[in-house]
Design a protein around this motif. Structure first.
Motif, PDB file in Angstrom:
ATOM      1  N   THR A 137      30.655  15.113  -4.229  1.00 48.01           N
ATOM      2  CA  THR A 137      31.526  16.264  -3.975  1.00 48.01           C
ATOM      3  C   THR A 137      32.090  16.818  -5.271  1.00 48.01           C
ATOM      4  O   THR A 137      32.121  18.036  -5.481  1.00 48.01           O
ATOM      5  CB  THR A 137      32.676  15.849  -3.038  1.00 48.01           C
ATOM      6  OG1 THR A 137      32.140  15.350  -1.818  1.00 48.01           O
ATOM      7  CG2 THR A 137      33.583  17.032  -2.743  1.00 48.01           C
ATOM      8  N   VAL A 140      33.828  18.684   3.741  1.00 42.93           N
ATOM      9  CA  VAL A 140      34.194  20.101   3.815  1.00 42.93           C
ATOM     10  C   VAL A 140      34.187  20.719   2.428  1.00 42.93           C
ATOM     11  O   VAL A 140      33.653  21.827   2.218  1.00 42.93           O
ATOM     12  CB  VAL A 140      35.566  20.273   4.491  1.00 42.93           C
ATOM     13  CG1 VAL A 140      36.074  21.702   4.331  1.00 42.93           C
ATOM     14  CG2 VAL A 140      35.485  19.917   5.966  1.00 42.93           C
ATOM     15  N   LEU A 141      34.759  20.004   1.454  1.00 40.52           N
ATOM     16  CA  LEU A 141      34.780  20.519   0.084  1.00 40.52           C
ATOM     17  C   LEU A 141      33.367  20.614  -0.486  1.00 40.52           C
ATOM     18  O   LEU A 141      33.017  21.586  -1.175  1.00 40.52           O
ATOM     19  CB  LEU A 141      35.643  19.610  -0.789  1.00 40.52           C
ATOM     20  CG  LEU A 141      35.766  20.003  -2.269  1.00 40.52           C
ATOM     21  CD1 LEU A 141      36.360  21.402  -2.399  1.00 40.52           C
ATOM     22  CD2 LEU A 141      36.625  18.983  -3.019  1.00 40.52           C
ATOM     23  N   LEU A 165      30.482  21.027   1.169  1.00 42.63           N
ATOM     24  CA  LEU A 165      29.746  22.129   1.788  1.00 42.63           C
ATOM     25  C   LEU A 165      30.308  23.484   1.353  1.00 42.63           C
ATOM     26  O   LEU A 165      29.549  24.441   1.160  1.00 42.63           O
ATOM     27  CB  LEU A 165      29.807  21.989   3.310  1.00 42.63           C
ATOM     28  CG  LEU A 165      29.087  20.765   3.889  1.00 42.63           C
ATOM     29  CD1 LEU A 165      29.305  20.681   5.394  1.00 42.63           C
ATOM     30  CD2 LEU A 165      27.596  20.819   3.579  1.00 42.63           C
ATOM     31  N   SER A 166      31.626  23.565   1.174  1.00 46.21           N
ATOM     32  CA  SER A 166      32.237  24.829   0.758  1.00 46.21           C
ATOM     33  C   SER A 166      31.789  25.228  -0.643  1.00 46.21           C
ATOM     34  O   SER A 166      31.417  26.382  -0.887  1.00 46.21           O
ATOM     35  CB  SER A 166      33.763  24.711   0.802  1.00 46.21           C
ATOM     36  OG  SER A 166      34.210  24.411   2.109  1.00 46.21           O
ATOM     37  N   THR A 167      31.820  24.277  -1.571  1.00 46.00           N
ATOM     38  CA  THR A 167      31.386  24.585  -2.935  1.00 46.00           C
ATOM     39  C   THR A 167      29.889  24.874  -2.989  1.00 46.00           C
ATOM     40  O   THR A 167      29.439  25.698  -3.800  1.00 46.00           O
ATOM     41  CB  THR A 167      31.727  23.420  -3.871  1.00 46.00           C
ATOM     42  OG1 THR A 167      31.202  22.196  -3.332  1.00 46.00           O
ATOM     43  CG2 THR A 167      33.229  23.279  -4.034  1.00 46.00           C
ATOM     44  N   SER A 168      29.116  24.223  -2.139  1.00 42.73           N
ATOM     45  CA  SER A 168      27.678  24.485  -2.100  1.00 42.73           C
ATOM     46  C   SER A 168      27.399  25.903  -1.612  1.00 42.73           C
ATOM     47  O   SER A 168      26.556  26.614  -2.183  1.00 42.73           O
ATOM     48  CB  SER A 168      26.974  23.470  -1.198  1.00 42.73           C
ATOM     49  OG  SER A 168      27.136  22.149  -1.688  1.00 42.73           O
ATOM     50  N   LEU A 169      28.087  26.309  -0.561  1.00 41.99           N
ATOM     51  CA  LEU A 169      27.922  27.678  -0.070  1.00 41.99           C
ATOM     52  C   LEU A 169      28.374  28.695  -1.113  1.00 41.99           C
ATOM     53  O   LEU A 169      27.764  29.770  -1.258  1.00 41.99           O
ATOM     54  CB  LEU A 169      28.719  27.860   1.224  1.00 41.99           C
ATOM     55  CG  LEU A 169      28.190  27.121   2.452  1.00 41.99           C
ATOM     56  CD1 LEU A 169      29.137  27.293   3.634  1.00 41.99           C
ATOM     57  CD2 LEU A 169      26.799  27.611   2.831  1.00 41.99           C
ATOM     58  N   TYR A 170      29.418  28.374  -1.846  1.00 43.67           N
ATOM     59  CA  TYR A 170      29.898  29.255  -2.911  1.00 43.67           C
ATOM     60  C   TYR A 170      28.837  29.411  -4.001  1.00 43.67           C
ATOM     61  O   TYR A 170      28.589  30.528  -4.493  1.00 43.67           O
ATOM     62  CB  TYR A 170      31.193  28.684  -3.490  1.00 43.67           C
ATOM     63  CG  TYR A 170      31.772  29.477  -4.637  1.00 43.67           C
ATOM     64  CD1 TYR A 170      32.326  30.735  -4.420  1.00 43.67           C
ATOM     65  CD2 TYR A 170      31.767  28.970  -5.928  1.00 43.67           C
ATOM     66  CE1 TYR A 170      32.863  31.468  -5.471  1.00 43.67           C
ATOM     67  CE2 TYR A 170      32.304  29.686  -6.975  1.00 43.67           C
ATOM     68  CZ  TYR A 170      32.846  30.937  -6.745  1.00 43.67           C
ATOM     69  OH  TYR A 170      33.377  31.657  -7.787  1.00 43.67           O
TER      70      TYR A 170
END
Length: 312
Positions: free
Chosen positions: A103, A196-197, A199-204
């Motif tokens: 992460t 969550v962090l 997946l969020s950074t990956s989508l970003y």
């Protein structure tokens, strides 16, 4: 006790995965260490995170697979309570560090490729200075969370009845009500937040790469397209790592929960659980190798030497 064909196949794949995984992570760890100490001009801040990830992966594979490898050769139970507590505690801590480091790697790379005028610019300038402190916090967090295991793990050498809870060839874990009420929620909370962090950074990162590629095509600018090329390759590698981790993490948890609540079927799902839990740390170094500059140069050098040798 005669080994069945299924036991032989399981032993072969387990030993192969452990040997490849430990070797790959060890080689990559040594390459990053050599690059940091002897080739400072090639050193990048993110290399420290890669070093930590490969170290954690190698330790996870050793602590997790060692009892299964020994028992697969028919070695009878010989571990005492102290050995079980130490091995399972270290395995859980290093396995928890794997999700934290992955992460953190995704978040750090997202900050690295973020625009200079983005809302994360203030954090981007401080991210490098926070690497060692963050890794130390991850060790502290996981060491505290899994300290509970020391009180619940015991050897099953003298046990004839399988207990409710996780077990493996030489050890067993029993969760009492006074422990599970605080232990399980802490694990779920940690994993949920980090996933969550992650997946969020990956989508970003996916969004940033898509915008950059679309802008380069719109302007028909080769220089703009190659401007982010090195970071783009590193980002694609990290996104591949995240996808690999999420897949093995989710499937392993499903099988683990199934085994936990159906102890009579544990022997059938044990092999699947072991293979899934060792999948990410085994594949991780080979996904990282293609992005390592020293490895790429070494392969190019060997290719040139082979080509020159054939010409001669």
């Amino acid at each position: 006790m005669t080994a069945t064909p299924g036991d032989s196949v399981f032993r072969f794949f387990l030993v192969s995965k452990v040997c490849l995984g430990v070797l790959g992570n060890s080689v990559l760890f040594l390459l990053y260490t050599y690059s940091s100490l002897c080739r400072p001009q090639l050193r990048k801040p993110i290399d420290i995170i890669f070093m930590h990830l490969t170290l954690v992966n190698a330790l996870t594979l050793m602590f997790q697979s060692m009892p299964y490898m020994i028992s697969s050769y028919g070695v009878p139970c010989f571990w005492d309570d102290t050995t079980c507590k130490a091995v399972l505690y270290l395995f859980r801590v290093t396995r928890g560090l794997s999700i934290c480091t992955t992460t953190f790697l995704s978040a750090f790379q997202a900050l690295t490729i973020s625009p200079a005028l983005s809302r994360w610019a203030w954090l981007k300038s401080r991210s490098t200075a926070c690497i060692l402190l963050s890794l130390l916090c991850f060790w502290t967090l996981n060491s505290i969370i899994y300290f509970h295991i020391i009180n619940t793990v015991e050897s099953n050498c003298n046990s004839t009845v399988p207990s409710q809870g996780f077990s493996h060839p030489y050890c067993q874990t029993n969760f009492g009500k006074q422990y599970s009420q605080s232990f399980v929620p802490s694990i779920v909370t940690r994993d949920g937040l980090f996933l969550v962090l992650m997946l969020s950074t990956s989508l970003y990162m996916v969004t940033l790469l898509y915008r950059h590629r679309r802008r380069a095509r719109h302007l028909h600018s080769p220089s703009l397209a190659s401007q982010l090329a090195p970071e783009s390759r590193a980002t694609h590698t990290i996104l591949l790592l995240v996808s690999c981790f999420v897949f093995f993490y989710c499937t392993n948890n499903i099988v683990t929960v199934y085994s936990l609540y159906t102890p009579e079927k544990l022997s059938k799902s044990k092999a699947v659980t072991v293979m899934l839990s060792s999948g990410y740390p085994t594949l991780c170094p080979f996904l990282l190798l293609k992005n390592n500059r020293m490895v790429a140069r070494g392969i190019t050098f060997l290719s040139l030497r082979i080509t020159q040798g054939k010409r001669v």
